[in-house]
Enzyme design. Structure first.
Site, mmCIF file in Angstrom:
data_model
loop_
_atom_site.group_PDB
_atom_site.id
_atom_site.type_symbol
_atom_site.label_atom_id
_atom_site.label_comp_id
_atom_site.label_asym_id
_atom_site.label_seq_id
_atom_site.Cartn_x
_atom_site.Cartn_y
_atom_site.Cartn_z
ATOM 1 N N GLU A 27 -5.267 69.987 12.802
ATOM 2 C CA GLU A 27 -5.652 69.852 14.214
ATOM 3 C C GLU A 27 -6.845 70.740 14.526
ATOM 4 O OE1 GLU A 27 -4.548 66.973 15.887
ATOM 5 O OE2 GLU A 27 -2.601 67.804 15.315
ATOM 6 N N HIS A 28 -7.789 70.199 15.280
ATOM 7 C CA HIS A 28 -9.033 70.892 15.641
ATOM 8 C C HIS A 28 -9.850 71.243 14.401
ATOM 9 C CE1 HIS A 28 -8.327 71.248 19.986
ATOM 10 N NE2 HIS A 28 -7.059 71.353 19.660
ATOM 11 N N SER A 61 -7.876 45.603 32.690
ATOM 12 C CA SER A 61 -6.921 46.311 31.837
ATOM 13 C C SER A 61 -5.582 46.387 32.536
ATOM 14 C CB SER A 61 -7.409 47.735 31.550
ATOM 15 O OG SER A 61 -6.331 48.478 30.992
ATOM 16 N N GLY A 115 -3.757 60.007 27.247
ATOM 17 C CA GLY A 115 -3.919 61.448 27.397
ATOM 18 C C GLY A 115 -2.773 62.300 26.883
ATOM 19 N N LEU A 118 -2.297 60.835 21.474
ATOM 20 C CA LEU A 118 -2.055 59.715 20.565
ATOM 21 C C LEU A 118 -3.254 58.777 20.511
ATOM 22 C CD1 LEU A 118 1.675 59.242 21.520
ATOM 23 C CD2 LEU A 118 0.750 60.453 19.544
ATOM 24 N N SER A 120 -5.413 57.108 22.783
ATOM 25 C CA SER A 120 -5.589 55.818 23.461
ATOM 26 C C SER A 120 -7.063 55.464 23.602
ATOM 27 C CB SER A 120 -4.940 55.864 24.851
ATOM 28 O OG SER A 120 -5.654 56.724 25.719
ATOM 29 N N SER A 121 -7.926 56.481 23.734
ATOM 30 C CA SER A 121 -9.346 56.177 23.963
ATOM 31 C C SER A 121 -9.979 55.555 22.722
ATOM 32 C CB SER A 121 -10.113 57.425 24.408
ATOM 33 O OG SER A 121 -10.089 58.426 23.423
ATOM 34 N N ASP A 165 -10.207 60.610 15.538
ATOM 35 C CA ASP A 165 -9.538 59.545 16.292
ATOM 36 C C ASP A 165 -10.158 58.176 16.028
ATOM 37 O OD1 ASP A 165 -7.993 61.584 17.178
ATOM 38 O OD2 ASP A 165 -8.628 61.495 19.275
ATOM 39 N N TYR A 219 -10.822 71.643 25.575
ATOM 40 C CA TYR A 219 -11.332 71.229 24.279
ATOM 41 C C TYR A 219 -12.758 71.733 24.068
ATOM 42 C CZ TYR A 219 -12.567 67.646 20.793
ATOM 43 O OH TYR A 219 -13.002 66.984 19.682
HETATM 44 P P1 ADP Z 1 -6.237 60.127 24.511
HETATM 45 O O1 ADP Z 1 -7.313 59.432 23.748
HETATM 46 O O2 ADP Z 1 -5.728 61.351 23.819
HETATM 47 O O3 ADP Z 1 -5.128 59.228 24.940
HETATM 48 P P2 ADP Z 1 -8.414 60.562 26.353
HETATM 49 O O4 ADP Z 1 -8.553 61.445 27.528
HETATM 50 O O5 ADP Z 1 -9.366 60.742 25.227
HETATM 51 O O6 ADP Z 1 -6.897 60.689 25.858
HETATM 52 O O7 ADP Z 1 -8.547 59.054 26.791
HETATM 53 C C1 ADP Z 1 -7.798 58.560 27.886
HETATM 54 C C2 ADP Z 1 -8.697 57.680 28.726
HETATM 55 O O8 ADP Z 1 -9.065 56.487 27.998
HETATM 56 C C3 ADP Z 1 -8.011 57.154 29.977
HETATM 57 O O9 ADP Z 1 -8.109 58.066 31.042
HETATM 58 C C4 ADP Z 1 -8.783 55.867 30.250
HETATM 59 O O10 ADP Z 1 -9.997 56.135 30.908
HETATM 60 C C5 ADP Z 1 -9.133 55.373 28.847
HETATM 61 N N1 ADP Z 1 -8.194 54.366 28.359
HETATM 62 C C6 ADP Z 1 -7.507 54.404 27.204
HETATM 63 N N2 ADP Z 1 -6.773 53.270 27.016
HETATM 64 C C7 ADP Z 1 -7.019 52.477 28.093
HETATM 65 C C8 ADP Z 1 -6.573 51.183 28.503
HETATM 66 N N3 ADP Z 1 -5.718 50.457 27.769
HETATM 67 N N4 ADP Z 1 -7.040 50.684 29.675
HETATM 68 C C9 ADP Z 1 -7.899 51.399 30.432
HETATM 69 N N5 ADP Z 1 -8.350 52.618 30.097
HETATM 70 C C10 ADP Z 1 -7.927 53.175 28.948
HETATM 71 MG MG MG Z 2 -9.159 60.309 23.220
#
Ligand code: ADP
Ligand code: MG
Length: 368
Positions: A27-28, A61, A115, A118, A120-121, A165, A219
């Protein structure tokens, strides 16, 4: 996909997806040029997509607050400081790189929680890039997709994410861990050890919220601290340190000494974890999870009391080999290695005890 048809009046032409990831250890280390070991989780982001003949991009979305179709013109992308930036940034980048991209309709559906470490971005950027690749016949390799996804966050969205990621979203699968050198991008898929299950528990605290409550707790601060430590030590990146350099770290001012110690020891732990996985040594791998957690808590200072509580509950459970905070920290999720066949009951009893003691709402993500 019927929702797509309902929204846009025609069926999608393309369906693409990318998985969330859990980092087992390392990590990091990515932005310090070091090693990481992520694996894919069952939760994923799906994109249903159809190209248009004009420049209108129409996107919805299921995770955005209103679920409404948002619109922009490809070639006229403008940052709005909201989730659509992840989409706009990709067409902006592809256009700058000379790829022929037109308008499109897209529906994004995801069960990767936002967030909580995991990724998601990256799942969003990579699934969109796969849909764009297929929809417009673009020539892009999986590594190029990962690099574009990272540039999207860095250059358009405005988040300084590392390469782990996007590489995990583009290349990791379930059942193996992606052992990745973040400097050379060399990677190898290492099978998860037999006789053990993974558990992933979302603490219910997102880094967006928790980051504000830890002094110096973000971060970007950690990245700047690492850059400064490397400069003072006279190495290009903290990755260039080895165990022989440990005594030199003592001369660094607080907290740079701790930050460098975490990166140095965490990198070594990734190598040891890969060895343990190859040897099928579950106890050793579990021990490394616990030491990694302590290092993130005490040296890197990115854990929070709620996450520490989950790790302590895991330590008291005889079915658990090891547990640690996973992802960037300041909230997030915990990954555990547990005796084979016990994943579900272990996850449920630890989640229940944590909910009782913290008042938070955890979620078991793995086993799904
Ligand atoms: P992580 O990647 O750790 O989950 P991040 O802060 O890097 O957290 O990314 C989260 C952001 O990505 C959300 O606030 C949103 O803007 C965007 N995001 C991720 N998945 C989706 C989705 N399925 N629909 C819309 N926005 C999303
Ligand atoms: Mg992210």
């Amino acid at each position: 996909m019927s929702d797509f048809t309902h929204l846009f009046g025609r069926p999608p032409a393309v369906a693409a997806h990318a998985s969330g990831r859990v980092n087992l250890i390392g990590e990091h280390t990515d932005y310090n040029g070091g090693f990481v070991l992520p694996t894919a989780i069952p939760q994923r982001t799906e994109v249903f997509f159809a190209p248009r003949d004009d420049d209108r991009a129409r996107v919805a979305s299921t995770l955005s607050s209103d679920g409404q179709v948002q619109e922009y013109r490809v070639g006229q992308e403008q940052r709005r400081h909201e989730w659509l930036d992840y989409v706009q940034g990709l067409t902006w980048l592809l256009g700058r790189e000379g790829h022929a991209v037109r308008g499109f309709e897209a529906l994004i559906r995801s069960d990767v929680p936002l967030g909580v470490g995991l990724s998601s971005s990256a799942a969003l950027s990579v699934s969109l890039l796969r849909a764009l690749r297929q929809g417009f016949g673009l020539e892009l390799s999986d590594v190029q997709i990962a690099l574009l996804a990272q540039r999207n966050e860095n250059e358009f969205v405005g988040a300084r994410c590392g390469i782990m990621d996007p590489m995990a979203a583009s290349l990791a699968d379930q059942g193996t861990a992606l052992f990745l050198d973040c400097r050379s991008l060399a990677y190898e898929r290492v099978p998860l050890p037999p006789g053990a299950d993974l558990v992933v528990l979302n603490s219910g605290i997102s880094h967006k919220l928790a980051g504000q409550t830890i002094p110096g707790g973000d971060y970007n601060t950690r990245r700047a601290e690492c850059e400064r430590a490397a400069e003072l030590l006279g190495v290009p990146q903290l990755r260039d340190l080895t165990a022989a350099d440990l005594p030199r770290l003592e001369a660094l001012p607080e907290p740079l000494n701790r930050r460098a110690r975490h990166v140095l020891t965490e990198n070594e732990r990734v190598l040891q974890a890969v060895e343990a996985m190859r040897a099928g040594d579950r106890e050793r791998l579990g021990e490394l999870f616990y030491t990694s957690h302590a290092s993130m808590r005490d040296d890197y200072q990115v854990s929070i009391p709620e996450i520490d509580l989950i790790v302590e509950l895991a330590r008291a459970d005889s079915d658990v080999y090891g547990a640690r905070l996973t992802g960037g920290g300041f909230g997030g999720s915990v990954v555990m290695l547990v005796h084979a066949g016990t994943g579900r009951p272990v996850a449920e009893r630890i989640a229940a005890a944590y909910a009782r003691q913290s008042g938070r709402s955890p979620a078991v993500l793995v086993p799904a």
